[in-house]
Design a protein around this motif. Sequence first.
Motif, PDB file in Angstrom:
ATOM      1  N   THR A   1       0.816  -1.216   0.000  1.00 11.04           N
ATOM      2  CA  THR A   1       0.000   0.000   0.000  1.00 11.04           C
ATOM      3  C   THR A   1       0.852   1.268   0.000  1.00 11.04           C
TER       4      THR A   1
ATOM      5  N   THR B   1       2.103   3.871  -3.932  1.00 13.94           N
ATOM      6  CA  THR B   1       0.914   4.628  -4.329  1.00 13.94           C
ATOM      7  C   THR B   1       0.938   5.113  -5.774  1.00 13.94           C
TER       8      THR B   1
ATOM      9  N   VAL C   1      -1.206   2.843  -9.469  1.00 15.12           N
ATOM     10  CA  VAL C   1      -2.655   3.017  -9.324  1.00 15.12           C
ATOM     11  C   VAL C   1      -3.418   1.778  -9.770  1.00 15.12           C
ATOM     12  N   ARG C   2      -2.973   1.168 -10.841  1.00 13.22           N
ATOM     13  CA  ARG C   2      -3.664  -0.023 -11.374  1.00 13.22           C
ATOM     14  C   ARG C   2      -3.659  -1.147 -10.348  1.00 13.22           C
TER      15      ARG C   2
ATOM     16  N   LYS D   1      -6.028  -0.362  -7.350  1.00 10.36           N
ATOM     17  CA  LYS D   1      -7.441  -0.536  -7.696  1.00 10.36           C
ATOM     18  C   LYS D   1      -7.822  -2.014  -7.626  1.00 10.36           C
ATOM     19  N   ALA D   2      -6.966  -2.863  -8.193  1.00 14.15           N
ATOM     20  CA  ALA D   2      -7.221  -4.310  -8.154  1.00 14.15           C
ATOM     21  C   ALA D   2      -7.194  -4.810  -6.717  1.00 14.15           C
ATOM     22  N   ARG D   3      -6.294  -4.266  -5.908  1.00 17.49           N
ATOM     23  CA  ARG D   3      -6.181  -4.672  -4.506  1.00 17.49           C
ATOM     24  C   ARG D   3      -7.466  -4.381  -3.741  1.00 17.49           C
ATOM     25  N   ARG D   4      -8.052  -3.227  -3.994  1.00 18.02           N
ATOM     26  CA  ARG D   4      -9.298  -2.855  -3.296  1.00 18.02           C
ATOM     27  C   ARG D   4     -10.422  -3.829  -3.630  1.00 18.02           C
ATOM     28  N   VAL D   5     -10.465  -4.284  -4.875  1.00 18.99           N
ATOM     29  CA  VAL D   5     -11.495  -5.242  -5.277  1.00 18.99           C
ATOM     30  C   VAL D   5     -11.251  -6.595  -4.618  1.00 18.99           C
TER      31      VAL D   5
ATOM     32  N   HIS E   1     -11.924  -6.718  -0.845  1.00 13.97           N
ATOM     33  CA  HIS E   1     -13.260  -6.369  -0.356  1.00 13.97           C
ATOM     34  C   HIS E   1     -13.910  -7.607   0.268  1.00 13.97           C
TER      35      HIS E   1
END
Length: 242
Positions: A119, A122, A125-126, A129-133, A136
């Motif tokens: 994390t 930063t 970005v790509r 974004k995949a990490r957040r998905v 979840h």
Amino acid sequence: MFLHKTLFLSDIHLAADTPDLFEKFSKFIKRIDQTVHAIYILGDLFDTWIGDDELTGFHQEVIKLLQQITKSCPVYFLPGNRDFLIGKRFIQQSGVQFLPDETKILLYNTPILLMHGDTLCTKDVRYLKARRVLRHPLFKRFFLSLPLILRQKFAKSLRKKSLRHTKTVLPEIMDVEQKSVECKLLQHKVAYLIHGHTHKPAYHEFILDKQIRSRYVLGAWHDPSPAILSWSEDGTKYFIPF
């Protein structure tokens, strides 16, 4: 009279098809003696983990190794980007103690922030974004409900995409950003940060708010000599080229 020390390691990336890494990790475990006060594994113990129900013979061997040491020495595990799906069954069977990412500890009266490190990248970005998905709760619940064979195919496909991403993105994009480091140090009110993930073992020292701050980056075990950080109770800190 000996001094106690605490060991920090990450990015072992154990897998059934890399027996050399298992052998290296096994030798490390067998070398643990009474001077070691605790062990912290800061993510990516495994190269891939798709659920606690995939307990192959290889996984059982790793669990047995961990059981050998957790009976006499506490082992703390903080998940990485490859093994964040490790669950309660593995934790209970292995005897390791689970830590969330961004864990602040008091080590020999010194506050330290522990992270896997992904994390902090930063600029990528790509990936974030995949990490957040993937992280979840709803996605994790859905993924773990799938048949094992589908999860294996998904993990294989995701690994291929990750390799393509690594080859096409500039190295500095995938590295830690200094501003992110400074933000975390100020947020947690610490002078020390230890993390892995980047596979770039190093020691960084800088001034932030008129105070000396330090960042220790742990090495990956596929390197000839992975960097393990040893922190003694007298404050001595050094990398062990295991």
